[in-house]
Write an enzyme that holds these catalytic residues in place. Structure first.
Site, PDB file in Angstrom:
ATOM      1  N   LYS A  49       0.817  -1.213   0.000  1.00 51.37           N
ATOM      2  CA  LYS A  49       0.000   0.000   0.000  1.00 51.37           C
ATOM      3  C   LYS A  49       0.855   1.269   0.000  1.00 51.37           C
ATOM      4  O   LYS A  49       1.955   1.275   0.526  1.00 51.37           O
ATOM      5  CB  LYS A  49      -0.809  -0.053   1.298  1.00 51.37           C
ATOM      6  CG  LYS A  49      -2.052   0.719   1.300  1.00 51.37           C
ATOM      7  CD  LYS A  49      -2.899   0.280   2.478  1.00 51.37           C
ATOM      8  CE  LYS A  49      -3.903   1.352   2.826  1.00 51.37           C
ATOM      9  NZ  LYS A  49      -4.507   2.005   1.674  1.00 51.37           N
ATOM     10  N   ASN A  73     -12.169   4.672  -7.383  1.00 52.47           N
ATOM     11  CA  ASN A  73     -11.840   4.808  -5.966  1.00 52.47           C
ATOM     12  C   ASN A  73     -11.261   6.178  -5.684  1.00 52.47           C
ATOM     13  O   ASN A  73     -10.616   6.787  -6.538  1.00 52.47           O
ATOM     14  CB  ASN A  73     -10.877   3.698  -5.517  1.00 52.47           C
ATOM     15  CG  ASN A  73      -9.419   4.091  -5.664  1.00 52.47           C
ATOM     16  OD1 ASN A  73      -8.858   4.762  -4.785  1.00 52.47           O
ATOM     17  ND2 ASN A  73      -8.811   3.713  -6.784  1.00 52.47           N
ATOM     18  N   GLY A  76      -7.568   8.154  -1.281  1.00 46.75           N
ATOM     19  CA  GLY A  76      -6.800   9.308  -0.804  1.00 46.75           C
ATOM     20  C   GLY A  76      -5.591   8.901   0.025  1.00 46.75           C
ATOM     21  O   GLY A  76      -5.210   9.582   0.974  1.00 46.75           O
ATOM     22  N   CYS A 134      -1.032   9.720  -8.267  1.00 44.71           N
ATOM     23  CA  CYS A 134      -2.322   9.440  -7.627  1.00 44.71           C
ATOM     24  C   CYS A 134      -3.323  10.543  -7.945  1.00 44.71           C
ATOM     25  O   CYS A 134      -3.068  11.718  -7.665  1.00 44.71           O
ATOM     26  CB  CYS A 134      -2.164   9.318  -6.121  1.00 44.71           C
ATOM     27  SG  CYS A 134      -3.689   8.788  -5.346  1.00 44.71           S
ATOM     28  N   THR A 197      -4.392   4.857 -11.991  1.00 46.28           N
ATOM     29  CA  THR A 197      -5.801   4.945 -12.400  1.00 46.28           C
ATOM     30  C   THR A 197      -6.073   6.165 -13.285  1.00 46.28           C
ATOM     31  O   THR A 197      -5.324   7.136 -13.274  1.00 46.28           O
ATOM     32  CB  THR A 197      -6.708   5.011 -11.161  1.00 46.28           C
ATOM     33  OG1 THR A 197      -6.235   6.062 -10.324  1.00 46.28           O
ATOM     34  CG2 THR A 197      -6.697   3.714 -10.393  1.00 46.28           C
ATOM     35  N   GLY A 247      -3.155  -2.582 -15.066  1.00 41.11           N
ATOM     36  CA  GLY A 247      -4.363  -1.879 -15.492  1.00 41.11           C
ATOM     37  C   GLY A 247      -5.317  -2.900 -16.079  1.00 41.11           C
ATOM     38  O   GLY A 247      -5.223  -3.265 -17.245  1.00 41.11           O
ATOM     39  N   GLY A 248      -6.195  -3.418 -15.221  1.00 40.98           N
ATOM     40  CA  GLY A 248      -7.229  -4.335 -15.708  1.00 40.98           C
ATOM     41  C   GLY A 248      -6.793  -5.766 -15.906  1.00 40.98           C
ATOM     42  O   GLY A 248      -7.513  -6.545 -16.541  1.00 40.98           O
ATOM     43  N   GLY A 269      -4.245  -5.745  -9.738  1.00 41.98           N
ATOM     44  CA  GLY A 269      -4.848  -4.810  -8.800  1.00 41.98           C
ATOM     45  C   GLY A 269      -6.282  -5.154  -8.465  1.00 41.98           C
ATOM     46  O   GLY A 269      -6.573  -6.042  -7.657  1.00 41.98           O
TER      47      GLY A 269
END
Ligand SMILES: Cc1cc2nc3c(=O)[nH]c(=O)nc-3n(C[C@H](O)[C@H](O)[C@H](O)COP(=O)(O)O)c2cc1C
Length: 307
Positions: A49, A73, A76, A134, A197, A247-248, A269
């Protein structure tokens, strides 16, 4: 070499992985959360994380919403801070037989450097993944990832603060991802992760208001895969650094697509939320594919779609 005679091992900027499959930051906790479901020691590496200098509570709720073929999502970067991580999780990292990569973030360039210094001193960490991308934090975050010169500044500061391999994680929310990749390569990155993302939002039509507490969030999951494969393809052609593609990715076929586009490793992910064993299923699926195709070394597949 695996028991089946395949070479699955890859080297990501000095981090030796026994196979090319890792976890995407923020979707696998710090590791122990998933250990009831999956044998973590089977993975090529674990990316944990996002971690910041000070603890963060994250954004207002709701922070997750399902969308067609993905999720939005706006967590934050909720996390307990680097000192807590060093005290409570580093001993666990040291007990694992896989390299642990810590994803780091900051509000300022100095913050990134301080977190890097602390993790370097702690030991038990195989590398740093620098999140300059982010979309859910007000300060820093995506701003660093959107400007080649700021991306280079963060990279150089982290590079100077640690001897650990530095992997820079790029944002897809830019016009030309190769310009950012080239800038961070020059500034001393050892490898690149892509993609983070995509900035998105959803509106609740009954309430007539945005769904997420933070209004906008990051889109992930199968919906973003074509964007991610395109980004890996472009960056592979532009920069001579190993790439962790994500990514996916939900199954072995997805992972192989990224590897053929130029990724030396892949991260899983959002798929972990639906299937906590997705990573190990993908490792086994890649092995099956290699056997079927008569390919003994995974590295021969990297970028092979470029001809
Ligand atoms: C709930 C959630 C939390 C995330 N947290 C982080 C984070 O802390 N740091 C980071 O660099 N990326 C973070 N990401 C982005 C993922 O690591 C990954 O780049 C992205 O989700 C695309 O992969 P996927 O489609 O397989 O999920 C997060 C994604 C999700 C869904």
């Amino acid at each position: 070499m695996t028991s089946s005679g395949l070479n699955m091992s890859v080297n990501i900027g000095g981090i030796k992985m026994k196979n090319p499959v890792t976890t995407a930051s923020g979707t696998f906790g710090f590791g122990p959360e998933y250990s009831p479901y999956v044998d973590i020691n089977r993975l090529g590496a674990v990316v944990v994380k996002g971690t910041t200098l000070k603890p963060r509570l994250g954004n207002a709720t709701p922070r997750i919403v399902e969308t067609p073929s993905g999720i939005l999502n706006s967590i934050g970067l909720q996390n307990p801070g680097v000192d807590y991580l060093v005290e409570h999780y580093v001993p666990y990292f040291k007990s694992l037989q896989v390299p642990v990569i810590v994803n780091i973030s900051g509000d300022t360039v100095e913050d990134y450097a301080k977190v890097a210094e602390k993790l370097d001193a702690a030991g038990g960490v195989a590398g740093l993944e620098v999140n300059i991308s982010c979309p859910n934090v007000k300060k820093g975050g995506m701003a660093f990832g959107s400007h080649p010169s700021m991306a280079a500044e963060v990279t150089a500061a982290v590079r100077a603060a640690t001897d650990l391999p530095v992997i820079v994680k790029l944002s897809p929310n830019v016009t030309d991802i190769t310009a950012v990749a080239e800038a961070v390569a020059k500034a001393g990155a050892d490898a690149l992760s892509l993609i983070n993302t995509l900035l998105g939002m959803a509106i609740d039509i009954d309430k007539g208001r945005p769904v997420l507490g933070n209004v906008m969030g990051g889109l992930s999951g199968p919906a973003v895969k074509p964007v991610a494969v395109r980004a890996v393809w472009q960056v592979y052609k532009a920069v001579q650094l190993p790439i962790i593609g994500m990514g996916g990715i939900a199954n072995a076929a997805d992972a192989i697509e990224f590897i053929l586009a130029g990724a030396s490793a892949v991260a899983v992910g959002t798929a972990n939320f639906a299937n906590p064993r997705a990573t190990v299923d993908i490792i086994e699926g890649i092995e099956r594919y290699m056997k079927e195709k008569g390919i003994r070394d995974i590295n021969r597949l990297v970028g092979a779609a470029h001809g």
